[in-house]
Design a protein around this motif. Structure first.
Motif, PDB file in Angstrom:
ATOM      1  N   PRO A   1      31.342  39.616   9.117  1.00  0.00           N
ATOM      2  CA  PRO A   1      32.293  39.302  10.198  1.00  0.00           C
ATOM      3  C   PRO A   1      33.716  39.802   9.956  1.00  0.00           C
ATOM      4  CG  PRO A   1      31.670  37.323   8.974  1.00  0.00           C
ATOM      5  CD  PRO A   1      30.740  38.399   8.536  1.00  0.00           C
ATOM      6  N   ARG A   2      34.095  40.058   8.686  1.00  0.00           N
ATOM      7  CA  ARG A   2      35.449  40.544   8.396  1.00  0.00           C
ATOM      8  C   ARG A   2      35.425  41.935   7.761  1.00  0.00           C
ATOM      9  NH1 ARG A   2      35.150  35.537   6.121  1.00  0.00           N
ATOM     10  NH2 ARG A   2      35.205  36.452   4.025  1.00  0.00           N
ATOM     11  N   VAL A   3      34.355  42.669   7.950  1.00  0.00           N
ATOM     12  CA  VAL A   3      34.171  43.943   7.245  1.00  0.00           C
ATOM     13  C   VAL A   3      35.280  44.941   7.571  1.00  0.00           C
ATOM     14  CG1 VAL A   3      32.682  44.945   9.044  1.00  0.00           C
ATOM     15  CG2 VAL A   3      32.508  45.736   6.659  1.00  0.00           C
ATOM     16  N   ASP A   4      35.672  45.717   6.559  1.00  0.00           N
ATOM     17  CA  ASP A   4      36.641  46.789   6.755  1.00  0.00           C
ATOM     18  C   ASP A   4      36.166  48.006   5.959  1.00  0.00           C
ATOM     19  OD1 ASP A   4      37.721  46.755   4.020  1.00  0.00           O
ATOM     20  OD2 ASP A   4      38.695  44.869   4.559  1.00  0.00           O
ATOM     21  N   PRO A   5      36.830  49.151   6.091  1.00  0.00           N
ATOM     22  CA  PRO A   5      36.366  50.361   5.401  1.00  0.00           C
ATOM     23  C   PRO A   5      36.313  50.235   3.882  1.00  0.00           C
ATOM     24  CG  PRO A   5      37.888  50.939   7.152  1.00  0.00           C
ATOM     25  CD  PRO A   5      37.931  49.448   7.040  1.00  0.00           C
ATOM     26  N   ILE A   6      37.198  49.442   3.293  1.00  0.00           N
ATOM     27  CA  ILE A   6      37.184  49.267   1.845  1.00  0.00           C
ATOM     28  C   ILE A   6      35.928  48.513   1.417  1.00  0.00           C
ATOM     29  CG2 ILE A   6      38.383  48.201  -0.106  1.00  0.00           C
ATOM     30  CD1 ILE A   6      40.998  48.718   1.383  1.00  0.00           C
ATOM     31  N   ASP A   7      35.568  47.490   2.169  1.00  0.00           N
ATOM     32  CA  ASP A   7      34.336  46.758   1.873  1.00  0.00           C
ATOM     33  C   ASP A   7      33.134  47.696   1.914  1.00  0.00           C
ATOM     34  OD1 ASP A   7      35.882  44.436   1.873  1.00  0.00           O
ATOM     35  OD2 ASP A   7      35.472  44.028   3.984  1.00  0.00           O
TER      36      ASP A   7
ATOM     37  N   PHE B   1      31.146  41.674  -0.542  1.00  0.00           N
ATOM     38  CA  PHE B   1      30.630  40.549   0.232  1.00  0.00           C
ATOM     39  C   PHE B   1      31.675  39.463   0.428  1.00  0.00           C
ATOM     40  CE2 PHE B   1      28.551  36.333   0.120  1.00  0.00           C
ATOM     41  CZ  PHE B   1      27.860  36.392   1.316  1.00  0.00           C
ATOM     42  N   SER B   2      32.420  39.162  -0.633  1.00  0.00           N
ATOM     43  CA  SER B   2      33.431  38.108  -0.533  1.00  0.00           C
ATOM     44  C   SER B   2      34.482  38.460   0.501  1.00  0.00           C
ATOM     45  CB  SER B   2      34.090  37.879  -1.895  1.00  0.00           C
ATOM     46  OG  SER B   2      34.862  36.698  -1.887  1.00  0.00           O
ATOM     47  N   SER B   3      34.816  39.738   0.611  1.00  0.00           N
ATOM     48  CA  SER B   3      35.808  40.177   1.591  1.00  0.00           C
ATOM     49  C   SER B   3      35.231  40.255   3.005  1.00  0.00           C
ATOM     50  CB  SER B   3      36.353  41.545   1.179  1.00  0.00           C
ATOM     51  OG  SER B   3      37.222  42.057   2.162  1.00  0.00           O
ATOM     52  N   ALA B   4      34.034  40.812   3.127  1.00  0.00           N
ATOM     53  CA  ALA B   4      33.447  41.037   4.455  1.00  0.00           C
ATOM     54  C   ALA B   4      32.922  39.755   5.094  1.00  0.00           C
ATOM     55  CB  ALA B   4      32.318  42.060   4.353  1.00  0.00           C
ATOM     56  N   GLY B   5      32.487  38.812   4.279  1.00  0.00           N
ATOM     57  CA  GLY B   5      31.966  37.568   4.826  1.00  0.00           C
ATOM     58  C   GLY B   5      30.454  37.577   4.949  1.00  0.00           C
ATOM     59  N   SER B   6      29.917  36.414   5.167  1.00  0.00           N
ATOM     60  CA  SER B   6      28.469  36.211   5.180  1.00  0.00           C
ATOM     61  C   SER B   6      27.852  36.682   6.493  1.00  0.00           C
ATOM     62  CB  SER B   6      28.164  34.724   4.969  1.00  0.00           C
ATOM     63  OG  SER B   6      26.788  34.502   4.881  1.00  0.00           O
ATOM     64  N   GLY B   7      26.897  37.593   6.387  1.00  0.00           N
ATOM     65  CA  GLY B   7      26.206  38.114   7.565  1.00  0.00           C
ATOM     66  C   GLY B   7      24.888  37.412   7.820  1.00  0.00           C
ATOM     67  N   LEU B   8      24.104  37.985   8.721  1.00  0.00           N
ATOM     68  CA  LEU B   8      22.855  37.363   9.154  1.00  0.00           C
ATOM     69  C   LEU B   8      21.910  37.107   7.986  1.00  0.00           C
ATOM     70  CD1 LEU B   8      20.930  36.437  11.422  1.00  0.00           C
ATOM     71  CD2 LEU B   8      20.185  38.828  11.632  1.00  0.00           C
ATOM     72  N   HIS B   9      21.799  38.055   7.088  1.00  0.00           N
ATOM     73  CA  HIS B   9      20.867  37.895   5.971  1.00  0.00           C
ATOM     74  C   HIS B   9      21.168  36.633   5.167  1.00  0.00           C
ATOM     75  CE1 HIS B   9      18.454  38.833   2.423  1.00  0.00           C
ATOM     76  NE2 HIS B   9      19.519  38.433   1.732  1.00  0.00           N
ATOM     77  N   HIS B  10      22.414  36.461   4.784  1.00  0.00           N
ATOM     78  CA  HIS B  10      22.762  35.303   3.962  1.00  0.00           C
ATOM     79  C   HIS B  10      22.643  33.996   4.734  1.00  0.00           C
ATOM     80  CE1 HIS B  10      24.071  38.187   0.995  1.00  0.00           C
ATOM     81  NE2 HIS B  10      24.164  37.190   0.143  1.00  0.00           N
TER      82      HIS B  10
END
Length: 362
Positions: free
Chosen positions: A181-187, A229-238
């Motif tokens: 949910p918070r993904v960016d190019p660095i992630d 993962f810590s930066s981008a946030g938890s997605g559907l899989h998790h």
């Protein structure tokens, strides 16, 4: 136009094979601690003793339980306070680090983590607690370990099947980070390199379980996966795996290893840029082909039914997962989608065939 916001976590990482005890001692001194609470499961007691023998240890705690039940966390918190601990030193896998985080969440005590698996919890600000068959997770800066000592020699005793499952758990962090949910190019850059390292390291671990090159690559990839993962946030899989783990007490790493290809096959068609990055990291024509090739090469866990969960329980979990689906998942998720996905994961079906059948229905 390229536009994003990225926040880097403040954490010291010491990565070197061999000499963990000296490096741990140096980190304890750097943190100014003199009353250390060592957290290590009974199975890791001998290893933890070797790593911490020269420290001022006021308490050794071995009640470590998967998914961190609230009652276990409360007992550990009470013990930490009673012994006036000023540092939590975790030696072990994700459950061990998770318990240290649970204590830090309410006490603010610093954590020094010494991982012995590829769980990745040591490099995230994510905490998780389970109560009445429901797992709750959150983000809090207080639970991020101040220092991490990575030593591949400490993972050599991890059996190959568990190494594979744990490494695929780390790989799941990378994949989820691609559309979190918070993904960016660095992630995405970190996650891509994490996939490459894990895809190289895990087959090497299988081929030479006591060799360090494969385990070093797996640990390196684990760290990158966790940061992304810590930066981008938890997605559907998790979200799916947390529901299943909390409700049915399923083994954490194996659950991630089984569910991952099904979520990737579901999301990838709606996220072409992420799919291409994942495929490139695997050196494959497509993301799912790359993952399935790796899973075949390392003899990955195949089906949720192998871990004691019933097929009817998959249907019971659908609504619980639907309630926590991330708003920014690459494609909409319906109850029917989840029922098919969970059923396929339970059976160990080929996710490519399941995905094609679903597309034909649309």
């Amino acid at each position: 136009m390229l536009s994003f916001e990225h926040e880097s976590l403040t954490q010291r990482v010491v990565f070197s094979s061999g000499g963990a005890a000296a490096r741990v001692r140096a980190e304890v001194e750097r943190l100014g601690a003199s009353r250390v609470m060592v957290i290590a499961a009974a199975a890791e007691a001998e290893l933890a003793q070797a790593v911490t023998a020269d420290l001022s240890v006021v308490l050794r705690w071995d009640e470590v339980v998967m998914h961190v039940p609230v009652e276990v966390a409360e007992r550990a918190r009470t013990a930490a306070a009673a012994h006036r601990a000023d540092l939590l030193l975790s030696v072990g896998g994700g459950s061990t680090t998770g318990l240290a985080k649970a204590i830090a969440l309410t006490s603010g005590l610093p954590i020094l983590a010494v991982p012995t698996t590829y769980a990745g919890s040591e490099a995230t600000s994510v905490w998780g607690l389970t109560e009445q068959a429901r797992k709750t997770t959150g983000f809090d800066a207080r639970v991020l370990p101040r220092s991490v000592v990575y030593d591949a020699t400490l993972t050599v005793s991890l059996p190959v099947p568990m190494s594979v499952a744990s490494g695929l758990n780390a790989l799941a962090h990378c994949v989820d980070a691609m559309w979190g949910p918070r993904v960016d190019p660095i992630d995405r850059a970190l996650a891509g390199e994490g996939i490459r390292a894990l895809a190289a390291g895990l087959p090497a671990v299988v081929a030479d379980p006591v060799g360090l090159p494969g385990r070093e690559q797996a640990l390196y990839g684990t760290y990158l996966s966790a940061v992304a993962f810590s930066s981008a946030g938890s997605g559907l899989h998790h979200k799916i795996c947390h529901v299943l783990g909390g409700r049915y007490d399923l083994p954490h790493a194996q659950t991630h290893a089984v569910v991952l290809p099904h979520v990737l096959a579901f999301n990838a068609p709606a996220a072409p840029e992420a799919e291409q990055r994942i495929a490139a990291a695997f050196g494959a024509d497509s993301a799912i082909e790359g993952l399935q090739r790796l899973r075949r090469d390392v003899d990955a866990p195949q089906a949720l039914r192998d871990y004691g969960v019933k097929e009817t329980e998959m249907d019971d979990a659908v609504q619980a997962v639907l309630d926590v689906v991330p708003d920014r998942n690459p494609r909409p998720v319906t109850a029917g989608d989840l029922q098919r996905l969970l059923s396929a994961a339970w059976r160990g079906a080929d996710p490519r065939l399941t995905s094609n059948e679903e597309e034909n229905r649309r």
